[in-house]
Motif scaffolding. Structure first.
Motif, mmCIF file in Angstrom:
data_model
loop_
_atom_site.group_PDB
_atom_site.id
_atom_site.type_symbol
_atom_site.label_atom_id
_atom_site.label_comp_id
_atom_site.label_asym_id
_atom_site.label_seq_id
_atom_site.Cartn_x
_atom_site.Cartn_y
_atom_site.Cartn_z
ATOM 1 N N LEU A 110 -27.892 -19.782 -9.925
ATOM 2 C CA LEU A 110 -27.040 -20.905 -10.305
ATOM 3 C C LEU A 110 -27.170 -22.055 -9.308
ATOM 4 C CD1 LEU A 110 -23.717 -19.175 -11.442
ATOM 5 C CD2 LEU A 110 -25.649 -19.872 -12.842
ATOM 6 N N LEU A 111 -27.369 -21.707 -8.045
ATOM 7 C CA LEU A 111 -27.502 -22.724 -7.003
ATOM 8 C C LEU A 111 -28.912 -23.308 -6.987
ATOM 9 C CD1 LEU A 111 -25.565 -20.967 -4.089
ATOM 10 C CD2 LEU A 111 -24.723 -22.759 -5.625
ATOM 11 N N ASP A 112 -29.898 -22.517 -7.432
ATOM 12 C CA ASP A 112 -31.294 -22.953 -7.381
ATOM 13 C C ASP A 112 -31.679 -23.887 -8.521
ATOM 14 O OD1 ASP A 112 -31.694 -21.527 -5.096
ATOM 15 O OD2 ASP A 112 -32.715 -19.838 -6.042
ATOM 16 N N SER A 113 -30.965 -23.796 -9.659
ATOM 17 C CA SER A 113 -31.361 -24.589 -10.825
ATOM 18 C C SER A 113 -30.150 -25.268 -11.478
ATOM 19 C CB SER A 113 -32.059 -23.707 -11.857
ATOM 20 O OG SER A 113 -32.254 -24.399 -13.077
ATOM 21 N N GLU A 114 -30.287 -26.552 -11.753
ATOM 22 C CA GLU A 114 -29.212 -27.287 -12.420
ATOM 23 C C GLU A 114 -29.083 -26.899 -13.889
ATOM 24 O OE1 GLU A 114 -29.813 -31.430 -11.912
ATOM 25 O OE2 GLU A 114 -29.474 -31.391 -9.727
ATOM 26 N N LYS A 115 -30.138 -26.296 -14.462
ATOM 27 C CA LYS A 115 -30.148 -25.994 -15.896
ATOM 28 C C LYS A 115 -29.505 -24.651 -16.226
ATOM 29 C CE LYS A 115 -31.982 -28.211 -18.637
ATOM 30 N NZ LYS A 115 -31.383 -29.281 -19.462
ATOM 31 N N ILE A 116 -29.326 -23.787 -15.227
ATOM 32 C CA ILE A 116 -28.788 -22.447 -15.489
ATOM 33 C C ILE A 116 -27.267 -22.484 -15.436
ATOM 34 C CG2 ILE A 116 -28.670 -20.055 -14.670
ATOM 35 C CD1 ILE A 116 -31.550 -20.366 -13.696
ATOM 36 N N GLY A 117 -26.639 -22.060 -16.538
ATOM 37 C CA GLY A 117 -25.184 -22.111 -16.625
ATOM 38 C C GLY A 117 -24.503 -20.783 -16.384
ATOM 39 N N ILE A 118 -25.214 -19.673 -16.673
ATOM 40 C CA ILE A 118 -24.658 -18.325 -16.498
ATOM 41 C C ILE A 118 -25.707 -17.437 -15.847
ATOM 42 C CG2 ILE A 118 -23.616 -16.300 -17.617
ATOM 43 C CD1 ILE A 118 -23.040 -18.028 -20.059
ATOM 44 N N SER A 119 -25.259 -16.595 -14.955
ATOM 45 C CA SER A 119 -26.111 -15.563 -14.378
ATOM 46 C C SER A 119 -25.377 -14.228 -14.522
ATOM 47 C CB SER A 119 -26.373 -15.866 -12.895
ATOM 48 O OG SER A 119 -27.070 -14.805 -12.263
ATOM 49 N N TYR A 120 -26.017 -13.234 -15.133
ATOM 50 C CA TYR A 120 -25.322 -11.956 -15.314
ATOM 51 C C TYR A 120 -26.064 -10.813 -14.638
ATOM 52 C CZ TYR A 120 -28.476 -10.854 -19.292
ATOM 53 O OH TYR A 120 -29.563 -10.594 -20.102
ATOM 54 N N ALA A 121 -25.296 -9.790 -14.260
ATOM 55 C CA ALA A 121 -25.801 -8.718 -13.405
ATOM 56 C C ALA A 121 -26.417 -7.568 -14.193
ATOM 57 C CB ALA A 121 -24.669 -8.187 -12.527
ATOM 58 N N ARG A 122 -27.204 -6.795 -13.500
ATOM 59 C CA ARG A 122 -27.742 -5.553 -14.052
ATOM 60 C C ARG A 122 -26.661 -4.471 -13.997
ATOM 61 N NH1 ARG A 122 -32.845 -1.869 -11.790
ATOM 62 N NH2 ARG A 122 -33.057 -0.629 -13.711
ATOM 63 N N GLN A 123 -26.537 -3.694 -15.065
ATOM 64 C CA GLN A 123 -25.553 -2.612 -15.110
ATOM 65 C C GLN A 123 -26.277 -1.267 -14.966
ATOM 66 O OE1 GLN A 123 -22.687 -2.871 -18.333
ATOM 67 N NE2 GLN A 123 -22.800 -5.105 -18.320
ATOM 68 N N LEU A 124 -25.934 -0.562 -13.914
ATOM 69 C CA LEU A 124 -26.539 0.742 -13.642
ATOM 70 C C LEU A 124 -25.660 1.863 -14.201
ATOM 71 C CD1 LEU A 124 -27.514 0.186 -9.898
ATOM 72 C CD2 LEU A 124 -28.966 -0.134 -11.909
ATOM 73 N N PRO A 125 -26.264 2.941 -14.701
ATOM 74 C CA PRO A 125 -25.454 4.050 -15.215
ATOM 75 C C PRO A 125 -24.732 4.794 -14.093
ATOM 76 C CG PRO A 125 -27.794 4.622 -15.228
ATOM 77 C CD PRO A 125 -27.714 3.176 -14.855
ATOM 78 N N ALA A 126 -23.497 5.219 -14.367
ATOM 79 C CA ALA A 126 -22.743 6.035 -13.406
ATOM 80 C C ALA A 126 -23.299 7.459 -13.395
ATOM 81 C CB ALA A 126 -21.267 6.045 -13.799
ATOM 82 N N LYS A 127 -22.883 8.247 -12.418
ATOM 83 C CA LYS A 127 -23.419 9.613 -12.271
ATOM 84 C C LYS A 127 -23.127 10.489 -13.477
ATOM 85 C CE LYS A 127 -23.337 9.705 -7.213
ATOM 86 N NZ LYS A 127 -22.688 10.265 -6.001
ATOM 87 N N ASP A 128 -21.981 10.262 -14.130
ATOM 88 C CA ASP A 128 -21.608 11.118 -15.251
ATOM 89 C C ASP A 128 -22.157 10.611 -16.590
ATOM 90 O OD1 ASP A 128 -20.122 8.835 -15.606
ATOM 91 O OD2 ASP A 128 -18.231 9.880 -16.051
ATOM 92 N N VAL A 166 -18.938 -8.123 -18.062
ATOM 93 C CA VAL A 166 -18.720 -7.009 -17.144
ATOM 94 C C VAL A 166 -18.973 -7.502 -15.725
ATOM 95 C CG1 VAL A 166 -19.729 -4.824 -16.339
ATOM 96 C CG2 VAL A 166 -19.120 -5.112 -18.750
ATOM 97 N N CYS A 167 -19.987 -8.363 -15.589
ATOM 98 C CA CYS A 167 -20.238 -9.029 -14.315
ATOM 99 C C CYS A 167 -21.158 -10.221 -14.561
ATOM 100 C CB CYS A 167 -20.862 -8.080 -13.300
ATOM 101 S SG CYS A 167 -21.046 -8.824 -11.658
ATOM 102 N N ALA A 168 -20.568 -11.423 -14.617
ATOM 103 C CA ALA A 168 -21.345 -12.626 -14.889
ATOM 104 C C ALA A 168 -20.737 -13.811 -14.151
ATOM 105 C CB ALA A 168 -21.385 -12.912 -16.389
ATOM 106 N N ALA A 169 -21.610 -14.674 -13.640
ATOM 107 C CA ALA A 169 -21.182 -15.863 -12.896
ATOM 108 C C ALA A 169 -21.405 -17.106 -13.746
ATOM 109 C CB ALA A 169 -21.958 -15.972 -11.586
ATOM 110 N N TYR A 170 -20.409 -17.990 -13.768
ATOM 111 C CA TYR A 170 -20.458 -19.215 -14.563
ATOM 112 C C TYR A 170 -20.394 -20.436 -13.654
ATOM 113 C CZ TYR A 170 -19.551 -16.416 -18.751
ATOM 114 O OH TYR A 170 -19.651 -15.511 -19.780
ATOM 115 N N LYS A 171 -21.253 -21.405 -13.942
ATOM 116 C CA LYS A 171 -21.211 -22.667 -13.209
ATOM 117 C C LYS A 171 -20.113 -23.543 -13.819
ATOM 118 C CE LYS A 171 -25.160 -24.172 -11.837
ATOM 119 N NZ LYS A 171 -26.536 -24.657 -12.000
ATOM 120 N N ARG A 172 -19.169 -23.948 -12.994
ATOM 121 C CA ARG A 172 -17.988 -24.662 -13.493
ATOM 122 C C ARG A 172 -18.358 -25.886 -14.322
ATOM 123 N NH1 ARG A 172 -12.677 -25.202 -12.799
ATOM 124 N NH2 ARG A 172 -12.642 -23.431 -11.374
ATOM 125 N N SER A 173 -19.267 -26.710 -13.836
ATOM 126 C CA SER A 173 -19.571 -27.981 -14.502
ATOM 127 C C SER A 173 -20.078 -27.760 -15.927
ATOM 128 C CB SER A 173 -20.594 -28.773 -13.687
ATOM 129 O OG SER A 173 -21.781 -28.002 -13.501
#
Length: 312
Positions: A110-128, A166-173
């Motif tokens: 989000l900080l590297d590019s003015e065009k990216i509005g959302i960045s979302y995370a990888r979801q890893l499976p839990a042990k169970d 579940v885990c995503a970052a949004y650029k306010r502007s």
């Protein structure tokens, strides 16, 4: 992130309902990040319990709302408005940061590019996590990052708009330029926002190096209900989803999973795969056509009874 100016600072918003020890651990891990969030805002749907430890934590603000007030889009938008940071990270109460670099890795694009509005995370499976769900997690959240935009629709179809709160970052502007989350929606507020951004010429980043532990072992009924609600949101927003098929992606997942189970010498699990995939597909088809169904059937098919009580 505490030392950054307001534009670069990242705050976290978490929506909770019946929060448990996993949620408390999530807060602890967030506060131990290499670049901890500037502030953590919790919007809790009132029940008879909320962990006092979290309410007492420095840098954490808890806002309680009544169950009737909750909405997937409007409540998150309320959480967004509590912060004035340039980046707002949304998380769910059961998502655990996998390491101390989650927030740094999530906001980097989000900080590297003015065009990216959302960045979302990888979801890893839990042990169970069961084998089928484990493969699904790896299928939907691979280990390679990718930036998606309008030019990818022909290749990726509906996955162009895929992201997860579940885990995503949004650029306010850019979030504000899009008018914020839709205020009344049963599900999919994240994909609706992502689609708006992509169609407006912005991009969505999948940050594979930003990792949270998050998975579920849903029953066939739960899969049916989740897909029903997802399809209702698609039916309600033809401006976003019309003309973009999600069925082809579902078939591709089933075929890939079946091959994986055979490779792992677990052919008996294919029966479970077919059953749960059938539940998903039936839920999806009924959700797309929910307007043809009596309201009492719609309520039984949905995970979100409160939504229908507010809607009708």
């Amino acid at each position: 992130m505490n030392g950054h100016d307001k534009k670069e600072r990242a705050d976290v918003v978490i929506l909770t309902y019946h929060p448990d020890e996993r949620f408390t651990e999530c807060i602890r891990r967030l506060k131990k990040q290499a670049e901890p969030p500037g502030h953590i805002y919790v919007v809790n749907t009132r029940t008879d319990y909320f962990p006092e430890e979290v309410e007492r934590m420095e840098g954490v603000t808890v806002k309680h709302i009544d169950r009737e007030e909750f909405d997937h889009g409007a409540t998150r938008d309320m959480g967004f408005s509590l912060s004035d940071a340039g980046i707002v990270i949304f998380m769910t109460q059961d998502a655990l940061p996998a390491d101390k670099e989650l927030t740094a890795n999530l906001v980097r694009s989000l900080l590297d590019s003015e065009k990216i509005g959302i960045s979302y995370a990888r979801q890893l499976p839990a042990k169970d996590c069961g084998m089928i769900e484990r493969y699904t997690r790896n299928f939907n959240y691979p280990n390679e990052s990718r930036v998606k935009g309008q030019e990818d629709i022909s290749e990726l179809g509906i996955k162009t708009f895929f992201c997860s709160d579940v885990c995503a970052a949004y650029k306010r502007s850019i979030y504000q330029e899009m008018g914020g989350f839709i205020r009344h929606t049963i599900f999919n507020e994240d994909m609706i926002m992502a689609a708006k951004m992509v169609r407006a010429g912005y991009q969505i980043a999948y940050a594979a190096e930003a990792r949270v532990v998050h998975s579920h072992n849903y029953t066939g009924r739960q899969q049916f209900q989740r897909n029903f609600d997802m399809a209702v949101s698609q039916a309600d927003h033809p401006e976003v989803f019309e003309g973009i098929s999600s069925e082809a992606e579902g078939i591709r997942l089933v075929l890939h999973t079946a091959r994986y189970l055979l490779k792992k010498k677990k052919p008996h699990l294919i029966v479970e795969l077919i059953y749960k995939s059938g539940c998903k597909y039936l839920g999806y088809k009924m959700g797309r056509n929910y307007r043809r169904l009596p309201l009492w059937i719609v309520k039984k098919c949905s995970l979100s009874r409160a939504y229908w009580e507010k809607t009708c």
